[in-house]
Design a protein around this motif. Structure first.
Motif, short mmCIF file in Angstrom:
data_model
loop_
_atom_site.label_atom_id
_atom_site.label_comp_id
_atom_site.label_asym_id
_atom_site.label_seq_id
_atom_site.Cartn_x
_atom_site.Cartn_y
_atom_site.Cartn_z
N ASP A 181 -22.70 38.77 67.15
CA ASP A 181 -23.04 38.15 65.87
C ASP A 181 -23.60 39.23 64.95
N ILE A 182 -22.76 39.71 64.05
CA ILE A 182 -23.12 40.81 63.15
C ILE A 182 -23.04 40.28 61.72
N ASP A 183 -24.00 40.67 60.89
CA ASP A 183 -23.99 40.26 59.49
C ASP A 183 -22.91 41.02 58.72
N ILE A 184 -22.27 40.31 57.80
CA ILE A 184 -21.32 40.94 56.89
C ILE A 184 -22.09 41.27 55.62
N THR A 185 -22.33 42.56 55.41
CA THR A 185 -23.17 43.00 54.28
C THR A 185 -22.35 43.63 53.15
N HIS A 186 -21.04 43.70 53.33
CA HIS A 186 -20.18 44.32 52.32
C HIS A 186 -19.05 43.35 51.95
N ASP A 187 -18.38 43.67 50.86
CA ASP A 187 -17.24 42.89 50.38
C ASP A 187 -16.02 43.24 51.23
N VAL A 188 -15.67 42.35 52.16
CA VAL A 188 -14.51 42.56 53.02
C VAL A 188 -13.54 41.40 52.78
N ARG A 189 -12.27 41.76 52.59
CA ARG A 189 -11.25 40.74 52.31
C ARG A 189 -9.99 41.02 53.10
N ILE A 190 -9.23 39.97 53.38
CA ILE A 190 -7.90 40.11 53.99
C ILE A 190 -6.94 40.46 52.86
#
Length: 162
Positions: free
Chosen positions: A29-38
């Motif tokens: 369980d890791i936080d998503i801290t950046h703008d990541v998109r498919i």
């Protein structure tokens, strides 16, 4: 497989490099801290993403191999100010990672962690894996080990000059 290795060597194949394979039985369980998109990268974006590599991937994980089965993959790209700064290409069902890289000047800022978290949350499998990591890529090995990945297999790449 020592007998197969000996056979290839006897046929004139030469050792090129060693690949390590890693497995993570259960996603973290890791936080998503950046703008990541498919995304579906165009040729220009692929050129940018390839520029993040430390080593050329195996033929099984190169760009042409991923493109050949693109419908089976998620390409998750991290952006800063609208520009790609990292990405991963992984199988959308098994979360088997074929490629993962972050721009050299953007590393150690949580981008890779956000990408790992994003693909973990967007694939149904319980765990993750990554194969054919060039054993000289010590930064990627350290990153994977930090998140609990264990080395499960070592492979040798052989080549024959024709």
């Amino acid at each position: 497989n020592e007998s197969a290795y000996a056979l290839y060597k006897s046929c004139g194949f030469e050792f090129i490099r060693k690949f390590d394979c890693y497995s993570l039985p259960e996603k973290q369980d890791i936080d998503i801290t950046h703008d990541v998109r498919i995304v579906t990268p165009d040729e220009d974006m692929w050129k940018k993403l390839v520029s993040f590599w430390d080593y050329t991937p195996s033929w099984q994980n190169n760009v042409d191999s991923v493109k050949a089965v693109m419908s089976s993959f998620i390409i998750a790209v991290a952006f800063e100010n609208g520009e790609p700064v990292g990405y991963a290409a992984c199988d959308k069902n098994s979360c088997s990672i074929a490629q993962i890289a972050v721009a050299k000047d953007k590393r150690r800022r949580g981008i890779g962690s956000s990408i790992l978290a994003f693909i973990g949350k967007n694939t149904p499998s319980k765990g993750m894996s990554i194969g054919n990591v060039d054993d000289r890529n010590t930064s990627l090995a350290a990153f994977l080990k930090h998140y609990g990945f264990k080395m499960t297999l070592v492979l040798h790449e052989l080549e024959k000059k024709l």
